[in-house]
Design a protein around this motif. Sequence first.
Motif, PDB file in Angstrom:
ATOM      1  N   ARG A   7     -36.303  50.516 -47.320  1.00 21.06           N
ATOM      2  CA  ARG A   7     -37.305  51.370 -47.971  1.00 21.06           C
ATOM      3  C   ARG A   7     -38.703  50.882 -47.602  1.00 21.06           C
ATOM      4  NH1 ARG A   7     -35.713  55.895 -51.273  1.00 21.06           N
ATOM      5  NH2 ARG A   7     -33.672  55.945 -50.347  1.00 21.06           N
ATOM      6  N   ASP A   8     -39.599  51.811 -47.544  1.00 26.64           N
ATOM      7  CA  ASP A   8     -40.991  51.456 -47.301  1.00 26.64           C
ATOM      8  C   ASP A   8     -41.616  51.047 -48.633  1.00 26.64           C
ATOM      9  OD1 ASP A   8     -43.626  51.250 -46.698  1.00 26.64           O
ATOM     10  OD2 ASP A   8     -43.949  53.402 -46.405  1.00 26.64           O
ATOM     11  N   TYR A   9     -41.782  49.746 -48.812  1.00 27.48           N
ATOM     12  CA  TYR A   9     -42.206  49.255 -50.134  1.00 27.48           C
ATOM     13  C   TYR A   9     -43.612  49.698 -50.517  1.00 27.48           C
ATOM     14  CZ  TYR A   9     -38.045  46.525 -49.600  1.00 27.48           C
ATOM     15  OH  TYR A   9     -36.764  46.151 -49.393  1.00 27.48           O
ATOM     16  N   ALA A  93     -33.460  48.553 -51.135  1.00 29.23           N
ATOM     17  CA  ALA A  93     -32.522  49.678 -51.021  1.00 29.23           C
ATOM     18  C   ALA A  93     -32.621  50.289 -49.632  1.00 29.23           C
ATOM     19  CB  ALA A  93     -32.828  50.743 -52.074  1.00 29.23           C
ATOM     20  N   GLY A  94     -31.549  50.872 -49.211  1.00 24.45           N
ATOM     21  CA  GLY A  94     -31.521  51.500 -47.892  1.00 24.45           C
ATOM     22  C   GLY A  94     -32.290  52.812 -47.865  1.00 24.45           C
ATOM     23  N   SER A  95     -32.742  53.139 -46.690  1.00 26.68           N
ATOM     24  CA  SER A  95     -33.445  54.401 -46.473  1.00 26.68           C
ATOM     25  C   SER A  95     -32.862  55.031 -45.208  1.00 26.68           C
ATOM     26  CB  SER A  95     -34.930  54.111 -46.306  1.00 26.68           C
ATOM     27  OG  SER A  95     -35.635  55.304 -46.137  1.00 26.68           O
ATOM     28  N   MET A 260     -37.092  41.659 -49.793  1.00 26.60           N
ATOM     29  CA  MET A 260     -36.934  41.970 -51.208  1.00 26.60           C
ATOM     30  C   MET A 260     -38.286  42.192 -51.873  1.00 26.60           C
ATOM     31  SD  MET A 260     -33.610  41.794 -51.533  1.00 26.60           S
ATOM     32  CE  MET A 260     -33.082  41.375 -53.183  1.00 26.60           C
ATOM     33  N   MET A 261     -38.304  43.167 -52.732  1.00 26.07           N
ATOM     34  CA  MET A 261     -39.534  43.505 -53.454  1.00 26.07           C
ATOM     35  C   MET A 261     -39.418  42.990 -54.891  1.00 26.07           C
ATOM     36  SD  MET A 261     -40.806  47.372 -54.098  1.00 26.07           S
ATOM     37  CE  MET A 261     -42.249  47.711 -55.080  1.00 26.07           C
ATOM     38  N   LEU A 262     -40.515  42.464 -55.408  1.00 28.81           N
ATOM     39  CA  LEU A 262     -40.511  41.976 -56.790  1.00 28.81           C
ATOM     40  C   LEU A 262     -40.399  43.166 -57.750  1.00 28.81           C
ATOM     41  CD1 LEU A 262     -40.806  39.576 -58.739  1.00 28.81           C
ATOM     42  CD2 LEU A 262     -43.282  39.931 -58.650  1.00 28.81           C
ATOM     43  N   ILE A 263     -39.360  43.153 -58.564  1.00 28.76           N
ATOM     44  CA  ILE A 263     -39.130  44.250 -59.508  1.00 28.76           C
ATOM     45  C   ILE A 263     -39.669  43.885 -60.888  1.00 28.76           C
ATOM     46  CG2 ILE A 263     -37.364  45.516 -60.779  1.00 28.76           C
ATOM     47  CD1 ILE A 263     -35.552  45.344 -58.373  1.00 28.76           C
TER      48      ILE A 263
END
Length: 277
Positions: A7-9, A93-95, A260-263
């Motif tokens: 995904r493009d964060y 997540a996948g895109s 990984m993006m900080l959630i």
Amino acid sequence: MSIWTYRDYAAYSSRAMGELVKVRRCIYCESELEYLLITQREYLAADAVTQEMARHVHVCNVCGWWTVNNVVFGNYDDQYSRGGFSRRMHGSAGSLRQLDLADIDTPLREIRSYLMAKSSAIDRIHPRLLEETVAAVFSDLGFRSRVTAYSNDGGIDVILDGPSDTTIGVQVKRWKDRIRAEQIRAFTGALLVNKLTAGIFVTTSSYQPGAEKTSKLAAECGLPIVLMDASRFYAALRITQRRAYSDDDVIRAPFKDAPMMLISYSNEEWNGWEVPE
Ligand SMILES: [Zn+2]
């Protein structure tokens, strides 16, 4: 190359990503996701005392979409830290990539997953790739299938042998409009010329009532013809889709090294998670 990328964060908020990794049905094909626990280990990172608790992966075994999230403890020095240890939840997540369905060399496995993820793409698929996809699906259903020579303009695109002794001729039609009676009559002729005693007509659209009537008439004359419209074809494709990732694949799967993006984060008091703005 996988049909999935990250995904493009930049286009995602932490909250949106947090919601995405909680999804339990595929957002592309609506299948139930399978849960995989990838790691459960502890290690000391060079920059901080880090304990990676687990990496939770959810995969769609029909189209291959995935999400991943994990919780990490660490000694962070950033705007979310109030000194000492804090917990972080990360996600990815996948895109879906754009797949060139006009490229005859695209691997069938990717084509099949892509069609599950994006059913509208079938209107763009190279006719030859569609024939090969149809042949592969029938072969997974227990037939011996072969695609006829491309130059064959007799209207038989795929030939199926068995499981019983019957040999079945298949015509594959990528078509926008509903199939008309004349097309079924022409197919009937092609079956007879090729001495085939049964047929399956596969289309990416549907059938006019006249076409259905023609196939009934043919059956009454001893030439059964099954009409497969787009939704029946997708149903067959869905049940023949293999697990998206075998155990070996998991090592190389795109979610393995996903950035990984900080959630969300939680500080030493551990009283709840906060979402970074
Ligand atoms: Zn899916």
